[in-house]
Design an enzyme around this catalytic site. Structure first.
Site, PDB file in Angstrom:
ATOM      1  N   HIS A 116       4.815  -2.604   6.329  1.00 60.10           N
ATOM      2  CA  HIS A 116       5.228  -3.954   5.921  1.00 60.10           C
ATOM      3  C   HIS A 116       5.875  -3.967   4.538  1.00 60.10           C
ATOM      4  CE1 HIS A 116       1.137  -5.247   3.862  1.00 60.10           C
ATOM      5  NE2 HIS A 116       1.702  -4.244   3.251  1.00 60.10           N
ATOM      6  N   PHE A 147       6.402   9.324   0.221  1.00 60.58           N
ATOM      7  CA  PHE A 147       6.535   9.315   1.684  1.00 60.58           C
ATOM      8  C   PHE A 147       7.902   9.812   2.155  1.00 60.58           C
ATOM      9  CE2 PHE A 147       3.671   5.284   1.769  1.00 60.58           C
ATOM     10  CZ  PHE A 147       2.555   6.063   1.527  1.00 60.58           C
TER      11      PHE A 147
END
Length: 346
Positions: free
Chosen positions: A253, A235
């Site tokens: 999260h 990512f």
């Protein structure tokens, strides 16, 4: 001088709630065992008494009566004149091979929660995450090195992503879009649900390269290789594939606030003008009063070095900071919150 209690005095505080909380895990373990033993599948064939059900499931006659009646009390079974049948809830979600089966998710939570939560006291003192496999490290432990274990892990996630995908399919105006990227899409199950519900869509699952073989096997088995493709990468270091919509489910999260902001900035660059970002997690209510959401946040702190759940207001602020226009927030499946934001058209 000796005193005695006034028999008319107000009764002491009832300890019942405390006792029930103390043994709450017992009820969950009854459910976990019932799924593992195949109780609900056995009763899907036909109702049965305790002796017959013991025969069907290979369980010991001494344990069965209390076990089954406990399941009745928990709302998982119904009992009529000594004969047991699945409750509507169990029939809907706990019969293997049904399209709405959630038994895989039940088994996943049994495998992943008890080992880590059993070390909560140690984590509270040290502040260190408690891994599922301390020798291997990481929340997933050694599953990527054990293909069979990884497939069981992902099957449990698939049981939940089936329902999540169905909800996202109807909550979003997909007619406005033609493509989406599912960040951390694993073996593509949520993407598969969405493209089946909206056949005009094309999807990309963006996940670590080591997930590709599991993705290929799963999507090929579903016959969706022409609609769902895989992109391997990280990512934070590799470009996120461009698309009309980017989905972040159970992603933010896992990181601290700085990394969340960084990732959403990268997502903004990937969303095409006029596109949308969908974020869902077990977000904490803004006044931090929902114990289930707070327990989910504590779980992330327990199993990861930087993760936690976050308030809905915080998520919306981060999205605005990344450049998205403010969207809305709505409850999802009774356990999650979906936050939607948009990128202005060029």
């Amino acid at each position: 001088m000796t005193t005695t209690e006034d028999p008319q005095a107000a009764p002491a505080v009832d300890p019942g709630p405390l006792i029930r909380l103390t043994i709450a895990d017992c009820a969950a373990k009854v459910l976990h065992s019932a799924v593992t033993l195949g109780v609900f599948g056995a009763l899907a064939e036909s109702p049965a008494d305790a002796a017959e059900l013991a025969r069907r499931t290979g369980t010991h006659h001494r344990m069965v009566p209390d076990f089954l009646d406990a399941l009745v009390g928990l709302g998982m079974l119904e009992r009529t004149e000594g004969s047991y049948r699945n409750s509507p809830l169990a029939q809907a979600y706990l019969v293997p091979d049904s399209s709405s089966y959630l038994g895989g998710f039940v088994e996943l939570t049994n495998e992943t929660l008890y080992g880590t939560w059993g070390r909560l006291t140690e984590a509270m003192r040290s502040g260190e995450p408690q891994h599922l496999d301390p020798d291997k490290g990481g929340f997933v432990g050694d599953r990527h090195q054990d293909p069979a274990k990884m497939k069981r892990f992902l099957a449990g996630l698939d049981a939940y992503s089936d329902r999540m995908g169905a909800e996202l399919a109807r909550r979003t105006d997909w007619d406005r879009h033609s493509s989406f990227v599912d960040l951390g899409g694993a073996r593509g199950n949520l993407a598969a649900v969405l493209v089946r519900a909206h056949p005009h869509l094309r999807a990309t699952c963006f996940d670590l390269e080591r997930t590709r073989p599991l993705f290929t096997e799963h999507i090929s088995g579903l016959g969706l290789t022409d609609k769902v493709v895989f992109a391997g990468g990280d990512f934070f270091t590799d470009p996120i594939p461009p698309a009309d919509v980017v989905v972040l489910g159970h992603i933010l999260h896992g990181f601290d606030t700085a990394r969340r902001r960084e990732l959403l900035g990268r997502v903004f660059d990937a969303v095409r003008p006029g596109g949308t970002v969908l974020v869902y997690d077990r977000m904490i209510d803004d006044d931090r009063s929902d114990p289930e959401r707070l327990l989910s946040s504590l779980h992330m702190r327990l199993v990861s070095p930087d993760g936690s759940e976050y308030r809905v207001a915080d998520c919306r602020a981060w999205l605005r900071g990344a450049g998205f226009t403010d969207g809305d927030a709505q409850p999802l499946l009774g356990t999650h919150t979906l936050v939607t934001a948009h990128k202005e058209a060029a």
